[in-house]
Design a protein around this motif. Sequence first.
Motif, mmCIF file in Angstrom:
data_model
loop_
_atom_site.group_PDB
_atom_site.id
_atom_site.type_symbol
_atom_site.label_atom_id
_atom_site.label_comp_id
_atom_site.label_asym_id
_atom_site.label_seq_id
_atom_site.Cartn_x
_atom_site.Cartn_y
_atom_site.Cartn_z
ATOM 1 N N LEU A 189 0.836 -1.202 0.000
ATOM 2 C CA LEU A 189 0.000 0.000 0.000
ATOM 3 C C LEU A 189 0.870 1.252 0.000
ATOM 4 C CD1 LEU A 189 -2.696 -0.941 2.683
ATOM 5 C CD2 LEU A 189 -2.686 -1.413 0.235
ATOM 6 N N VAL A 192 -2.392 5.517 2.940
ATOM 7 C CA VAL A 192 -3.236 4.964 3.988
ATOM 8 C C VAL A 192 -3.794 6.087 4.863
ATOM 9 C CG1 VAL A 192 -3.204 3.539 6.069
ATOM 10 C CG2 VAL A 192 -2.033 2.755 4.027
ATOM 11 N N GLU A 247 -5.738 3.735 0.115
ATOM 12 C CA GLU A 247 -5.743 2.323 -0.310
ATOM 13 C C GLU A 247 -5.963 1.388 0.873
ATOM 14 O OE1 GLU A 247 -2.389 3.432 -3.681
ATOM 15 O OE2 GLU A 247 -1.884 2.034 -2.082
ATOM 16 N N GLY A 248 -5.960 1.964 2.047
ATOM 17 C CA GLY A 248 -6.205 1.189 3.265
ATOM 18 C C GLY A 248 -6.484 2.149 4.395
#
Lengths: 403, 306
Positions: A189, A192, A247-248
Amino acid sequence: MRRLAPMLLAALAVLAAACEKKTQPTGEAGGQPAAQAPATAQGGGTPPAGDDVIVLGEVGALTGGQATFGISSRNGIALALKEANAAGGVKGKKLVVRVYDDQSKPEEAAQAVTRLITQDKVVLILGEVASSSSLAMAEKAQAAGVPMITPSSTNPSVTEKGDNIFRVCFIDPFQGFVMAKFARENLKLNKVAVLQDNKSAYSIGLTEVFRQKFAEMGGKITVTESYSQGDTDYRAQLTAIKKTQPEGIYVPGYYSEVGVIARQARELGLKVPLMGGDGWDSEKLFELGGSAIDGSYFSNHYSPDNPDARVKKFIADYKADYNGAVPDALAALAYDAARVAIEALKNAPDTSGPALRAAIAKTKDFPGVAGNITLDEKRNAVKSAVVLKVADGKSTYVTTISP
Amino acid sequence: MSQLLQHLINGLAAGTIYALVALGYTMVYGVLKLINFAHGDVMMVGVYMGYATAFALGRQAQRSLWGVVVIFAVAMVGCALLGFLIERFAYRPLREKPRLTALITAIGISFALSYGFQLDIGFLPGASPRAFPEVIVPSEWFIIGDRDVVVWNWQVISFLIAVGLMAALQFLVYRTRFGKAMRAVSFDHRTAALMGIPTDRIIALTFMLSSALAAGAGLLYAIKDTSVSPLMGLYVGLKAFVAAVIGGIGNVPGAVVGALLLGLVEEFVVGYAASTWRDAVAFGFLILVLLVKPGGLFGRVAAEKV
């Protein structure tokens, strides 16, 4: 309307009085010995520890938002004591544990510890799970010179409260590091977002290290939002997070909130994986999160999938005692903490505070069910962490990350 | 822009539920001049009644239309009974006593319910939060762009239910004989009794009605946020009470407007500032309204007779 103001004031006064009443007994027992006669009488009411038993103290969240933690820990400790007593006890004496419920509140935990020390005269204290509660307890235990072992409080400052405070788990910086490393290297990732519980020292601690390490490893933190323990509506924060297209999302909170956060994230169209720490570890996570929590990851102390014979025996014994329940990490760590305590009681020449303290500090390569325990000079256990993936109502082992 | 719109939707969804709870406070205050602090906890009990009913029905049935109707009916009727019992045994014996006495009893009942429900014996649910079953299967009703703004079916359904319940209440209070009696009791219950109005019955019915509304609101809340716990009533109850005071306690449309405002304010504060500010801003808003307009936004400050 004129009547409303006095009514409101009265309501507040009653609430305040209710709170004050609860703090009084312990405050007196701890502070002013002679001045308050009723308090002394109350102190004499508890049964004194007999000569044939060693009394341990335990503080745990048996009710409130983190109740499953406290109950798991209580079970783990009870199992360890049962085994020790079956093997003849310590120094020819039986072990008993006096448990107080702190309702998941640090202030109640501090009171409970004072009661354990002044009224019940315990030789050693086990607990708490939540770092905020352990911090409140550590201060009292240190001041009284009674050793305290926390099974699973991971905030670094807990053992910094003094040389009487120990732990058998790793500390937050390590958990934050583990998830940052896992997010960068295993999940690959780049961006975040973080959603932290700003009422919990634990969550703030994990967030700090995660942010720092993730950035050091070349990742980018898009935004840090926060909620308060006990909230049930996180849509505002998640809407703000969604705008940054992460993405997270790192959510180092407790299961009671994380499950709901997962549902609302999916509802708002956030499909990215959530990541967290050992505060997620509870069967309740799957109930509260449903299918929304699938595909998320968290770092933990132990995995019941571990094929080690010692772990298998522990799981079998625990299941036999508690209606077939699979022990979670909290139960495993509490079991380990109690066994470290029992070992120290055996090795110490007597059960005084300093003797016990010295015996615990010598713990080295102790075979616990949640990894081998060696205490460093800061009284923290040095051990590796596992990363678990959540899917279909259970968590499965993914990888082990070492310090 | 899309973020603003989403916040607006989230805030309205929270506000409608505050509104339904606030109506209960406002009705009881209107009739008895009593702040029923146990109201939020009655709501919590209603949620657990709905929870138990949903489980008794099973997964399939709880999701059908009649299943949802049964769940709402059981919880609302059950809470109406609970409201009746509380009024009959906790408040009625104190009616001629100073108002403060009843207020303290209300707080006592509130604590008894919220802490009693944390016990883990028999049918009591225990302390841990639980997930409310998905009685309305969530589906997206309306989407703008690439899921930039999402409106869910349950948001629309609960909005409609809430508005429906509010309209029914407004009709009841201003267009029926019962409502007329209620307003008479609220004006002066001794005089109303002299005029042949059965005050005890009217007051009991008001309590039952407000408790049933609380149960309905609680279920909508549980459907919205899925997590239910014995302490939820304290929190939601307090917020709804603030909403009722902002709108002018005792005033039905005022409670609704106050609640919607509070829901939106909270949402925007959390979305654009920080969640730590949520309660501070909510209560700051209350203080501001009380300072500037002590009767609440829609309330009248009654001249005191000397």
